[in-house]
Write a protein that holds these residues in place. Structure first.
Motif, short mmCIF file in Angstrom:
data_model
loop_
_atom_site.label_atom_id
_atom_site.label_comp_id
_atom_site.label_asym_id
_atom_site.label_seq_id
_atom_site.Cartn_x
_atom_site.Cartn_y
_atom_site.Cartn_z
N GLU A 57 10.86 -11.81 47.87
CA GLU A 57 11.42 -10.48 48.11
C GLU A 57 12.42 -10.46 49.26
O GLU A 57 13.15 -9.48 49.43
N LEU A 58 12.50 -11.54 50.02
CA LEU A 58 13.51 -11.65 51.08
C LEU A 58 14.78 -12.34 50.59
O LEU A 58 15.61 -12.78 51.40
N TRP A 59 14.95 -12.44 49.27
CA TRP A 59 16.11 -13.14 48.74
C TRP A 59 17.45 -12.55 49.20
O TRP A 59 18.40 -13.32 49.41
N PRO A 60 17.56 -11.22 49.42
CA PRO A 60 18.85 -10.74 49.94
C PRO A 60 19.20 -11.31 51.32
O PRO A 60 20.37 -11.56 51.63
N LEU A 61 18.16 -11.54 52.16
CA LEU A 61 18.40 -12.11 53.49
C LEU A 61 18.85 -13.56 53.37
O LEU A 61 19.82 -13.99 54.02
N GLY A 62 18.14 -14.33 52.55
CA GLY A 62 18.54 -15.72 52.34
C GLY A 62 19.94 -15.80 51.74
O GLY A 62 20.75 -16.66 52.14
N LEU A 63 20.24 -14.91 50.80
CA LEU A 63 21.56 -14.89 50.18
C LEU A 63 22.64 -14.57 51.21
O LEU A 63 23.70 -15.20 51.23
N ALA A 64 22.38 -13.60 52.09
CA ALA A 64 23.37 -13.22 53.11
C ALA A 64 23.72 -14.40 54.00
O ALA A 64 24.89 -14.64 54.31
N CYS A 65 22.70 -15.16 54.42
CA CYS A 65 22.95 -16.34 55.27
C CYS A 65 23.71 -17.41 54.51
O CYS A 65 24.64 -18.03 55.03
N PHE A 66 23.33 -17.61 53.25
CA PHE A 66 24.01 -18.60 52.41
C PHE A 66 25.47 -18.22 52.21
O PHE A 66 26.37 -19.06 52.37
N VAL A 67 25.72 -16.96 51.87
CA VAL A 67 27.09 -16.50 51.61
C VAL A 67 27.93 -16.59 52.87
O VAL A 67 29.10 -17.01 52.83
N PHE A 68 27.35 -16.25 54.02
CA PHE A 68 28.14 -16.30 55.25
C PHE A 68 28.55 -17.72 55.58
O PHE A 68 29.73 -17.99 55.85
N PHE A 69 27.60 -18.66 55.56
CA PHE A 69 27.89 -20.03 55.99
C PHE A 69 28.58 -20.85 54.92
O PHE A 69 29.10 -21.93 55.22
N ASP A 197 8.59 -19.63 55.46
CA ASP A 197 8.73 -18.83 56.68
C ASP A 197 10.11 -18.98 57.31
O ASP A 197 10.37 -18.41 58.37
N THR A 198 10.96 -19.74 56.66
CA THR A 198 12.28 -20.04 57.25
C THR A 198 13.39 -19.64 56.28
O THR A 198 14.26 -20.45 55.95
N VAL A 199 13.35 -18.41 55.83
CA VAL A 199 14.33 -17.94 54.85
C VAL A 199 15.75 -18.05 55.40
O VAL A 199 16.67 -18.52 54.71
N VAL A 200 15.96 -17.62 56.64
CA VAL A 200 17.29 -17.66 57.23
C VAL A 200 17.79 -19.10 57.36
O VAL A 200 18.92 -19.43 56.97
N ALA A 201 16.94 -19.97 57.89
CA ALA A 201 17.33 -21.37 58.05
C ALA A 201 17.59 -22.02 56.70
O ALA A 201 18.52 -22.83 56.56
N ASP A 202 16.81 -21.67 55.69
CA ASP A 202 17.02 -22.21 54.35
C ASP A 202 18.37 -21.77 53.79
O ASP A 202 19.06 -22.54 53.12
N GLY A 203 18.74 -20.51 54.05
CA GLY A 203 20.03 -20.03 53.60
C GLY A 203 21.18 -20.74 54.28
O GLY A 203 22.18 -21.10 53.64
#
Length: 448
Positions: A57-69, A197-203
């Motif tokens: 359910e945190l996929w939008p957060l992971g996507l945002a980090c992925f798209v930015f970087f 637990d590391t959605v942002v880092a994974d993105g």
């Protein structure tokens, strides 16, 4: 990263009205679609769905980090490098000849030999061969055939590469759009809790893994040539088209990655989490569209990967020939690149991705830092800021990567932004500031 196939037939296009909005918008759309085609390749298919599956359910957060970087930094990088001159020399001019050559070489080797071409072949095997033939055809014989074709077509390029690229990119995008729409209309399952637990880092890491940021130097040159061929002679007009083209590519990439990430998030309850990145996208297509969908996906992905490998290996061989002042010929360099890629390919896709992770964690931060700073080149005096920021980014990323691999430096976990995957950012800022101060001091001493 699909290699570029830009059509430069519009050589006589000119700005007809006072503001030039109509031709600028039209040409920006054409160049933006070409830039999108450069960045988007079959390898990029495998990371967003896997990120979505793990993020839940945190996929939008992971996507945002992925798209930015991946998307934002890369598209901004194309603009920044063109604004700084649009040449591979822009990095060397910013960092100095030796440091710039070292960083450019590291980026080229990652993109064109060590990671991307082996991953292309391994991805093709897992997505186009293994689902149908299982263990009947092994990775070794397949990779030999794959890189033999790459070598033959790159030694003597023909129009087939251009035709395949122009046809495959629309087919690949059309297939993804159909797949995403099918997944939205009939979701595979509910979106559950995150598996990590590391959605942002994974993105962030997934953004590194695409290696798009490392390809912006070559891509920016081609964008600049395309804009000039469209009839824009003034630097200001060229940058207007480039900025809008970068925005077009950025939006298209973000939308498609968003759809793929959502598909991965809805698949978490219906696919085993032990699958690899390539197996996941194949299973998603099979569940949504059946065997016919898997067959089409396999053919398109296979040809797209082949085209990508051809472009990247050829570009790397050309780079080696130039930096060695022709002491190593194009043909000799190409053979070395292809053989190395063949050997690395047989480590398997999962191992290639694991191998790439620490390498990219060291190479991407200084390259990304330099590209972003190029946006402000007019306001930065000399090379001190670039050198200080890049050197600090290299040192920090080396320390962080060694700790991630060995656990030897536990103190780095207290660094700001460590949990988010970019603890190198603050050291890079400090390094740039130190470089600015040193530059002023030495410049003052020299003028005095």
């Amino acid at each position: 990263m699909t290699p570029p196939f830009i059509d430069n037939r519009c050589e006589n296009v000119r700005v007809d009205d006072e503001r030039g909005e109509v031709p600028v918008n039209k040409d920006a759309l054409v160049v933006g679609l070409a830039l999108f085609a450069m960045f988007f390749g079959a390898g990029n298919l495998i990371f967003p769905p896997y990120l979505g599956m793990e993020s839940g359910e945190l996929w939008p957060l992971g996507l945002a980090c992925f798209v930015f970087f991946d998307v934002v930094v890369s598209c901004v990088g194309v603009f920044a490098i063109n604004n700084a001159g649009g040449s591979i020399l822009s990095i060397q001019n910013a960092l100095g000849k030796k440091a710039g050559l070292a960083l450019n070489t590291a980026a080229i080797l990652c993109v064109g030999m060590l990671i991307a071409p082996p991953r292309c072949a391994a991805t093709t095997f897992e997505m186009a061969i293994a689902p149908w033939f299982g263990d009947t055809i092994g990775l070794l014989p397949f990779s030999i055939a794959f890189f033999a074709v790459v070598l033959l077509l790159t030694l003597k390029p023909t129009r087939i590469i251009n035709v395949v690229g122009k046809v495959l990119t629309p087919l690949l995008v059309a297939g993804i759009v159909v797949m995403v729409i099918a997944g939205i209309v009939n979701p595979l399952g509910p979106v559950g809790s995150p598996e990590t637990d590391t959605v942002v880092a994974d993105g962030v890491l997934a953004g590194y893994q695409t290696m798009d940021i490392l390809a912006v130097v070559g891509f920016s040159i081609l964008v600049q040539e395309s804009v000039r061929a469209a009839g824009y002679g003034e630097k200001r007009d060229q940058m207007r088209v480039t900025a809008r083209a970068s925005l077009v590519a950025c939006v298209l990439l973000a939308v498609i990655y968003g759809g793929l990430t959502y598909l991965g998030a809805t698949s978490a309850s219906v696919v085993p989490h032990t699958v690899s990145q390539a197996e996941l996208i194949t299973m998603i297509v099979w569940k949504l569209m059946g065997e016919a969908g898997v067959a089409v996906l396999g053919v398109v992905v296979g040809l797209a990967c082949l085209t990508t490998a051809i472009g990247l290996c050829g570009a790397t061989a050309d780079y080696v020939e130039r930096v060695t002042m022709r002491r190593v010929s194009y043909r000799a360099a190409l053979i070395i690149v292809v053989v190395a890629a063949l050997l690395i390919c047989n480590l398997g896709l999962t191992n290639i991705i694991a191998l790439a992770s620490p390498i990219l964690s060291v190479v991407c931060p200084p390259f990304m830092t330099t590209v972003v700073l190029l946006l402000f080149r007019k306001h930065l005096r000399g090379t001190w800021v670039f050198e200080g920021a890049a050197l600090a980014a290299v040192a920090a990323s080396l320390l962080l990567t060694v700790h991630d691999l060995t656990g030897a430096f536990a103190f780095v976990e207290a660094a700001p932004l460590y949990a988010y995957g970019f603890a190198w950012l603050l050291p890079s800022v400090v390094g740039g500031a130190a470089g600015a101060l040193l530059g002023r001091r030495f410049d003052s001493a020299a003028s005095g």
